[in-house]
Design an enzyme around this catalytic site. Structure first.
Site, mmCIF file in Angstrom:
data_model
loop_
_atom_site.group_PDB
_atom_site.id
_atom_site.type_symbol
_atom_site.label_atom_id
_atom_site.label_comp_id
_atom_site.label_asym_id
_atom_site.label_seq_id
_atom_site.Cartn_x
_atom_site.Cartn_y
_atom_site.Cartn_z
ATOM 1 N N GLU A 69 5.863 4.384 7.653
ATOM 2 C CA GLU A 69 5.460 5.602 6.957
ATOM 3 C C GLU A 69 6.292 6.794 7.449
ATOM 4 O O GLU A 69 6.238 7.174 8.610
ATOM 5 C CB GLU A 69 3.971 5.856 7.153
ATOM 6 C CG GLU A 69 3.127 4.929 6.283
ATOM 7 C CD GLU A 69 1.633 5.022 6.526
ATOM 8 O OE1 GLU A 69 0.883 4.472 5.729
ATOM 9 O OE2 GLU A 69 1.223 5.646 7.534
ATOM 10 N N SER A 75 -7.305 10.411 -0.583
ATOM 11 C CA SER A 75 -7.465 11.132 -1.847
ATOM 12 C C SER A 75 -6.351 10.800 -2.828
ATOM 13 O O SER A 75 -5.432 10.079 -2.508
ATOM 14 C CB SER A 75 -7.511 12.627 -1.590
ATOM 15 O OG SER A 75 -6.322 13.031 -0.966
ATOM 16 N N THR A 119 -3.413 -3.332 9.855
ATOM 17 C CA THR A 119 -3.013 -3.342 8.451
ATOM 18 C C THR A 119 -1.604 -3.874 8.250
ATOM 19 O O THR A 119 -0.811 -3.321 7.510
ATOM 20 C CB THR A 119 -3.158 -1.965 7.800
ATOM 21 O OG1 THR A 119 -4.425 -1.444 8.172
ATOM 22 C CG2 THR A 119 -3.124 -2.078 6.287
ATOM 23 N N LYS A 139 3.876 -6.569 4.429
ATOM 24 C CA LYS A 139 3.666 -5.173 4.076
ATOM 25 C C LYS A 139 3.243 -4.398 5.326
ATOM 26 O O LYS A 139 2.692 -4.968 6.267
ATOM 27 C CB LYS A 139 2.628 -5.034 2.950
ATOM 28 C CG LYS A 139 1.245 -5.591 3.202
ATOM 29 C CD LYS A 139 0.294 -4.690 3.941
ATOM 30 C CE LYS A 139 0.153 -3.355 3.285
ATOM 31 N NZ LYS A 139 -0.752 -2.497 4.127
ATOM 32 N N ASN A 182 -0.556 10.496 6.092
ATOM 33 C CA ASN A 182 -1.794 10.143 6.772
ATOM 34 C C ASN A 182 -2.806 11.268 6.873
ATOM 35 O O ASN A 182 -3.944 11.050 7.261
ATOM 36 C CB ASN A 182 -1.484 9.578 8.152
ATOM 37 C CG ASN A 182 -0.870 8.203 8.025
ATOM 38 O OD1 ASN A 182 -1.528 7.295 7.545
ATOM 39 N ND2 ASN A 182 0.391 8.079 8.389
ATOM 40 N N THR A 197 0.878 -1.189 0.000
ATOM 41 C CA THR A 197 0.000 0.000 0.000
ATOM 42 C C THR A 197 0.908 1.229 0.000
ATOM 43 O O THR A 197 1.321 1.681 -1.050
ATOM 44 C CB THR A 197 -0.985 0.010 1.193
ATOM 45 O OG1 THR A 197 -0.267 -0.170 2.413
ATOM 46 C CG2 THR A 197 -2.021 -1.079 1.047
#
Lengths: 454, 454
Positions: free
Chosen positions: A320, A454, A230, A212, A449, A186
């Site tokens: 991230e 979008s 996740t 992941k 985040n 992702t």
């Protein structure tokens, strides 16, 4: 907003993110376990054309394939978690297929979500060799991505069906494994694929897997539990091991790997790590079982744990916005659970993580996080904290038995400017210890985040 | 680092922070409780010349002054917490003075830190009216700022001594209250000072107070406990109330105010909220006590709770980097503690908070945070989530009885672009509810905390 604004200083010093692409490995075809065919393809869950979003993995072994899984403990289990859990318990720990999509988590999608997950299972079942027309399902399913949106199920079904045709890309070489690993991604910046081999009494086995992240990472997974997240991981081996022993080995490994990492302290609705063992390395051997073959089981458990830790650490390295990889070691605790709880708290502290990003040796925040975990009998005068460089140079004590050291700030900065380093907290309250792996908290985390959908 | 870097996209959309200065209030002199003299001055704890960093507050009332406090539950209590706690218990809940410094927390400073805190108390004691040469201490002390560094104690002592001379700036007008409030500030962007009046049986009382945040804010405070944080609050009233009743009223108020806010989920080593009640409004009255005057006590408790909530909310509005003020309401829980725990989890979720910053109605993250709190008997099919605008327009349901609504994204964006809004989670598992106040997680939070000490 009807308010006055002042512009944020335009001099924000945005540190360039270290590239993670060097962590992507090209592996020899021979390093992968026998008896698996894999692929990754673009089914259309992700909008951008050509981006892989559907992985299919099937065991082609003639030996029965054992399967075990640890699922999130979140109360809102995503549909694929519910379905995979049900299949595993119906089948007594046997499954030969796996279908995974990224881009949509199929979580909180109500009855329709369950139907969609079952449809993915049914369609993938048809790809399995030696498939019979019996009602039993042999495929597990995982999904990751946005919560609360329906899967584009027709596109996914078409994608699965494409693998039943002559155009099938299911294969066993590195490129096939890499395609599958890419379809897991992702916000990950590289496909996380690793392999390893080990021997039991002269027979060589292989283990390979992919996982992941990269956000909503603070798993807390147990066998057939009630949570979710996740983090998706899939470990495949050509060893043969009985279903209950495979589950026990996985549960043990999880507590020392995936349950010891944190990117952002979030436990998701989809977190799943599963393992398949197809016995293809030596099809005539009997399955390892912890009751009848303690020695074989211990070797397998140790190898699985080391491999799971390697995969888990990749998720943190690619967290991230992460620019640091920090090992948090808490020693001298009364119990392992106490040490784990404190290491977890330090690893999730927003103040600790922003200080790591700023390369600021603000050990007061480490101590404050430590002290916020209730621990009876903790004597502040016995607590020590030090920073551990990864380059082999000497550790830097900053607090010794409750008294602050006169810290050489230049040396501290030197250690914290490394990409890898450690924080060690000695509690002086017992003999147990725990290790956690975490990353820092950067502008990039907020950017990723602040507008994920979008 | 020996690695390749890629530049972070230069198109990061940094939203301007709303100015908080309109929350600073100029209050009439007559709104403050009688019998207090205050000041704030620059003692030199903070490097920048002229910046206020030392507040002194003394009760000038002839009536005995009651004092009560709630301290952090962090295991590493800062020296001022240890000292204030000890004075309060030695004196049976009486104290007439308060000295506060910002810029340095005097936390994890060993034996020297304790000596420094006692020196501040001793010096401020000399400023108290009707001071005797007895050994008892009548001043409480609070510190906030960096952990692990020693106070510049000589500068602080000189600052306190300056108030014993003809140049003393101790006074009772708004300017004096404002000076004191300013001396509390660390990363706060405005001084947090409010006042309020109430009546009990025809007598008018006043209550005023100040507090400060703005990071390391997730207090968990109790009476004479074992924790600590960087929230400081001071509430002063001219009512007369017995020490045990004052403590009970404060403990009750804390659980419905300061213990229901979160900026960053961090519990500090210094968190302290204290209240003084000097009886100066009606010096001849007997003290309110919950045993002998239930009616008076209930009124006082209610007023104190409302005032504490007002002060607590100011801390969230001025949270480090905050652009949003979000009220999280969790209903339908089996117990208040369950509701509070879930509201706290939602309020501290990094993914929820970055979505709030991005004005993204990502309710899946709200649900995921909810589900990560163990709660037996929770039925996902009874859970509903909605967003509540603050402008009086209709609420927006996004999940109803476990099924996602077809959400009008335009309307969602409209609500989330407000500075104030609410998130309501209905669990359908009981009758209890809890409210939390939180803010978003922005680039500015990372900037402030990535390099706090320099």
């Amino acid at each position: 907003m009807s308010q006055l604004f002042k512009r944020l200083s335009s001099t924000i010093n945005i540190k360039p993110l270290p590239s993670k692409t060097h962590l992507h490995r090209v592996l020899p075809d021979s390093s992968f376990p026998a008896g698996y065919a894999l692929t990754g393809l673009h089914a259309g869950v992700k909008k951008k054309s050509g981006v892989l979003d559907l992985a299919i993995i099937i065991s082609t072994s003639k030996h029965p394939t054992s399967a075990a899984a640890c699922f999130t403990r979140n109360a809102f289990k995503a549909a694929p978690v519910v379905v995979s859990d049900e299949i595993l318990s119906r089948n007594g720990g046997r499954a030969r297929g796996l279908v995974v999509n990224s881009g949509c988590a199929n979580a909180v999608t109500g009855r329709q979500g369950l139907e969609d997950a079952w449809a993915m299972v049914n369609e993938t079942d048809k790809l399995l060799p030696h498939s019979t027309s019996s009602q039993s399902h042999n495929t597990l399913v995982m999904s990751t991505g946005v919560i609360g949106q329906r899967l584009p199920i027709q596109s996914i079904i078409k994608g699965i069906q494409s693998q039943a045709s002559a155009d099938s890309t299911l294969a066993s070489d590195f490129a096939a494994w890499e395609r599958a690993a890419k379809a897991f991604m992702t916000t990950d910046t590289f496909p996380k694929l690793r392999s390893r081999s080990f021997e039991i009494r002269g027979t060589k086995y292989r283990i390979a897997g992919m996982d992941k992240g990269a956000g909503m990472i603070h798993p807390n997974m147990g066998p057939a539990s009630t949570l979710h997240a996740t983090l998706l991981g899939c470990i495949l081996t050509d060893a043969a091991i009985s279903p209950p022993s495979l589950q026990n080995a996985l549960t043990y490994a999880m507590d020392r790997s995936f349950n010891c990492i944190s990117v952002d302290g979030e436990m998701s609705t989809n977190d799943t790590v599963l393992v398949l063992a197809n016995g293809a390395a030596a099809p005539d051997q009997v399955e390892i079982d912890e009751v009848t073959d303690k020695e074989g089981f211990e070797i397998f458990k140790r190898e699985l744990t080391a491999f799971a830790a390697e995969l888990a650490q990749l998720v943190v390295r690619d967290g991230e916005g992460a620019t640091k990889f920090v090992t948090v070691n808490v020693k001298g605790a009364p119990t392992y659970e106490d040490a784990h709880r404190i290491a977890s708290r330090i690893s999730t502290s927003a103040l600790v993580k922003t200080a790591l990003y700023g390369e600021d040796a603000n050990w007061g925040r480490v101590l404050s996080a430590t002290g916020s975990v209730p621990l009876s009998g903790l004597d502040p005068q016995k607590v020590s904290v030090s920073f551990l460089p990864s380059d082999g140079s000497a550790a830097l004590p900053v607090l010794v038995n409750g008294e602050p050291e006169n810290v050489d700030e230049g040396r501290a900065k030197e250690i914290l400017s490394l990409e890898d380093f450690g924080i060690c907290v000695e509690l002086g309250a017992g003999m147990e210890e725990a290790t956690y792996w975490t990353c820092d908290f950067s502008y990039e985390y907020v950017r990723i985040n602040g507008d994920y959908r979008s």
